[in-house]
Design an enzyme around this catalytic site. Structure first.
Site, PDB file in Angstrom:
ATOM      1  N   LYS A   1       0.837  -1.217   0.000  1.00 48.81           N
ATOM      2  CA  LYS A   1       0.000   0.000   0.000  1.00 48.81           C
ATOM      3  C   LYS A   1       0.867   1.261   0.000  1.00 48.81           C
ATOM      4  O   LYS A   1       0.616   2.194  -0.748  1.00 48.81           O
ATOM      5  CB  LYS A   1      -0.930   0.034   1.230  1.00 48.81           C
ATOM      6  CG  LYS A   1      -1.928  -1.109   1.302  1.00 48.81           C
ATOM      7  CD  LYS A   1      -2.923  -0.894   2.439  1.00 48.81           C
ATOM      8  CE  LYS A   1      -2.297  -0.888   3.828  1.00 48.81           C
ATOM      9  NZ  LYS A   1      -1.717  -2.169   4.244  1.00 48.81           N
TER      10      LYS A   1
ATOM     11  N   ARG B   1      -9.543   1.613   8.999  1.00 52.66           N
ATOM     12  CA  ARG B   1      -9.231   0.194   9.197  1.00 52.66           C
ATOM     13  C   ARG B   1     -10.346  -0.513   9.959  1.00 52.66           C
ATOM     14  O   ARG B   1     -10.267  -1.731  10.131  1.00 52.66           O
ATOM     15  CB  ARG B   1      -7.943   0.064  10.012  1.00 52.66           C
ATOM     16  CG  ARG B   1      -6.673  -0.191   9.188  1.00 52.66           C
ATOM     17  CD  ARG B   1      -5.521  -0.158  10.147  1.00 52.66           C
ATOM     18  NE  ARG B   1      -4.350  -0.878   9.785  1.00 52.66           N
ATOM     19  CZ  ARG B   1      -3.250  -0.328   9.279  1.00 52.66           C
ATOM     20  NH1 ARG B   1      -3.235   0.941   8.966  1.00 52.66           N
ATOM     21  NH2 ARG B   1      -2.177  -1.052   9.077  1.00 52.66           N
TER      22      ARG B   1
ATOM     23  N   ARG C   1      11.527  -6.608   5.097  1.00 49.76           N
ATOM     24  CA  ARG C   1      11.421  -5.183   4.746  1.00 49.76           C
ATOM     25  C   ARG C   1      12.374  -4.330   5.578  1.00 49.76           C
ATOM     26  O   ARG C   1      12.517  -4.524   6.782  1.00 49.76           O
ATOM     27  CB  ARG C   1       9.976  -4.746   4.995  1.00 49.76           C
ATOM     28  CG  ARG C   1       9.709  -3.289   4.797  1.00 49.76           C
ATOM     29  CD  ARG C   1       8.255  -3.032   4.560  1.00 49.76           C
ATOM     30  NE  ARG C   1       7.461  -3.049   5.778  1.00 49.76           N
ATOM     31  CZ  ARG C   1       6.163  -2.785   5.804  1.00 49.76           C
ATOM     32  NH1 ARG C   1       5.522  -2.514   4.685  1.00 49.76           N
ATOM     33  NH2 ARG C   1       5.504  -2.810   6.936  1.00 49.76           N
TER      34      ARG C   1
ATOM     35  N   ARG D   1      11.385  -1.928  10.875  1.00 52.82           N
ATOM     36  CA  ARG D   1      10.327  -1.412  11.733  1.00 52.82           C
ATOM     37  C   ARG D   1      10.123  -2.351  12.909  1.00 52.82           C
ATOM     38  O   ARG D   1      10.179  -3.569  12.744  1.00 52.82           O
ATOM     39  CB  ARG D   1       9.020  -1.308  10.934  1.00 52.82           C
ATOM     40  CG  ARG D   1       8.841   0.014  10.243  1.00 52.82           C
ATOM     41  CD  ARG D   1       7.652   0.037   9.345  1.00 52.82           C
ATOM     42  NE  ARG D   1       6.422  -0.466   9.931  1.00 52.82           N
ATOM     43  CZ  ARG D   1       5.233  -0.405   9.346  1.00 52.82           C
ATOM     44  NH1 ARG D   1       5.119   0.165   8.160  1.00 52.82           N
ATOM     45  NH2 ARG D   1       4.160  -0.886   9.923  1.00 52.82           N
TER      46      ARG D   1
ATOM     47  N   ARG E   1      -0.434  -8.728  13.112  1.00 56.09           N
ATOM     48  CA  ARG E   1      -0.999  -7.679  12.246  1.00 56.09           C
ATOM     49  C   ARG E   1      -1.854  -8.289  11.129  1.00 56.09           C
ATOM     50  O   ARG E   1      -2.890  -7.741  10.768  1.00 56.09           O
ATOM     51  CB  ARG E   1       0.128  -6.824  11.658  1.00 56.09           C
ATOM     52  CG  ARG E   1       0.783  -5.946  12.728  1.00 56.09           C
ATOM     53  CD  ARG E   1       2.115  -5.389  12.278  1.00 56.09           C
ATOM     54  NE  ARG E   1       2.006  -4.506  11.142  1.00 56.09           N
ATOM     55  CZ  ARG E   1       2.979  -4.322  10.254  1.00 56.09           C
ATOM     56  NH1 ARG E   1       4.119  -4.985  10.362  1.00 56.09           N
ATOM     57  NH2 ARG E   1       2.814  -3.481   9.276  1.00 56.09           N
TER      58      ARG E   1
HETATM   59  P1  AMP Z   1       0.900   0.663   8.906  1.00 61.85           P
HETATM   60  O1  AMP Z   1       2.153   1.428   8.701  1.00 61.85           O
HETATM   61  O2  AMP Z   1      -0.249   1.174   8.085  1.00 61.85           O
HETATM   62  O3  AMP Z   1       1.102  -0.845   8.745  1.00 61.85           O
HETATM   63  O4  AMP Z   1       0.454   0.893  10.435  1.00 61.85           O
HETATM   64  C1  AMP Z   1       1.312   0.535  11.501  1.00 61.85           C
HETATM   65  C2  AMP Z   1       0.533   0.454  12.783  1.00 61.85           C
HETATM   66  O5  AMP Z   1      -0.053   1.735  13.085  1.00 61.85           O
HETATM   67  C3  AMP Z   1      -0.642  -0.515  12.768  1.00 61.85           C
HETATM   68  O6  AMP Z   1      -0.252  -1.853  13.037  1.00 61.85           O
HETATM   69  C4  AMP Z   1      -1.508   0.063  13.894  1.00 61.85           C
HETATM   70  O7  AMP Z   1      -0.984  -0.248  15.172  1.00 61.85           O
HETATM   71  C5  AMP Z   1      -1.334   1.575  13.691  1.00 61.85           C
HETATM   72  N1  AMP Z   1      -2.351   2.117  12.762  1.00 61.85           N
HETATM   73  C6  AMP Z   1      -2.152   2.696  11.540  1.00 61.85           C
HETATM   74  N2  AMP Z   1      -3.306   3.090  10.981  1.00 61.85           N
HETATM   75  C7  AMP Z   1      -4.280   2.754  11.869  1.00 61.85           C
HETATM   76  C8  AMP Z   1      -5.704   2.872  11.867  1.00 61.85           C
HETATM   77  N3  AMP Z   1      -6.367   3.410  10.836  1.00 61.85           N
HETATM   78  N4  AMP Z   1      -6.383   2.417  12.953  1.00 61.85           N
HETATM   79  C9  AMP Z   1      -5.738   1.899  14.019  1.00 61.85           C
HETATM   80  N5  AMP Z   1      -4.398   1.731  14.072  1.00 61.85           N
HETATM   81  C10 AMP Z   1      -3.662   2.154  13.010  1.00 61.85           C
END
Ligand code: AMP
Length: 222
Positions: free
Chosen positions: A13, A88, A127, A160, A171
């Site tokens: 994404k 989400r 990654r 990360r 996740r």
């Molecule tokens: P990402 O970089 O999009 O994979 O997000 C990393 C982490 O940020 C996720 O595993 C969640 O803990 C938090 N996070 C990001 N976006 C959201 C969202 N829309 N709702 C809740 N937690 C989020």
């Protein structure tokens, strides 16, 4: 034009959103990136979010929604935005729809990227992310020219904290449980498009742009 890229962690994404931003000239809003910045800067939101993120769980709806809508209402997103990682949950999706409708806007397309879990786990655990500009690398699919350093800005590459095998599995499970229900919602409103995220990065971008071509006509990005 307001767009949403949705899909499991590791499906690409972030990479594709950055490419859509360039191709369509629409800003890219990643709630994951925003939250990581809050965590690094130890803001009140960052402190509240950190433990959830470390465990691979979602940050509570009210915190994320306030942060995301604040950006979406800002001047930089007035002409549209590529949403990456928000909404989400159904609660977040309802808040987004209401906020966009209040400005006479709606999601033009929801782009659902898919890939099998074993591909996602391989991508997530391999990654490496640039600590400077956020560019994403992988030892097999996108190795940096100099080991451990970003091609674009020269900063060091890091893993990360939530890309370890155990947290990545959490996740993926959280995605299936909490984010998949959104697909039904968007399918019913006729905005959902399914895209195979396993192909090469350029192929996936091409498929996304082909889907968006009819929407781009007449938008601020056209
Ligand atoms: P990402 O970089 O999009 O994979 O997000 C990393 C982490 O940020 C996720 O595993 C969640 O803990 C938090 N996070 C990001 N976006 C959201 C969202 N829309 N709702 C809740 N937690 C989020």
């Amino acid at each position: 034009m307001d767009l949403l890229l949705i899909g499991p962690p590791g499906v690409g994404k972030g990479t594709q959103a950055a490419r859509l931003r360039q191709a369509l000239n629409i800003p890219h809003l990643s709630t994951g990136d925003l939250l990581r910045r809050h965590v690094a800067e130890r803001t009140r939101l960052g402190v509240a979010a950190a433990a959830h993120m470390r465990r691979g769980e979602l940050v509570p709806d009210e915190l994320v929604t306030a942060m995301a809508l604040d950006q979406i209402h800002g001047p930089s997103c007035a002409g549209g935005v590529v949403l990456d990682g928000f909404p989400r949950t159904l609660t977040q999706a309802e808040a987004l729809d209401t906020a966009l409708a209040g400005q006479g806007r709606r999601l033009a397309a929801v782009l659902h990227l898919t890939a099998p879990d074993q591909v996602l786990l391989r991508r997530l655990t391999g990654r490496r992310t640039c600590g400077g500009c956020g560019a994403i690398y992988h030892p097999v699919t996108r190795p940096p020219r100099a080991p451990g350093l970003c091609d674009s800005c020269g900063h060091g590459l890091v893993q990360r904290a939530d890309d370890t095998a155990e947290t990545a599995r959490t996740r993926l499970a959280v995605h299936t449980r909490q984010t998949q229900p959104l697909l039904t919602r968007y399918r019913l409103t006729g905005v959902l498009h399914e895209i195979d995220g396993c192909g090469g990065v350029d192929d996936v971008t091409g498929n996304l742009l082909a889907i968006l071509a009819p929407h781009a006509v007449g938008s601020s990005a056209a």
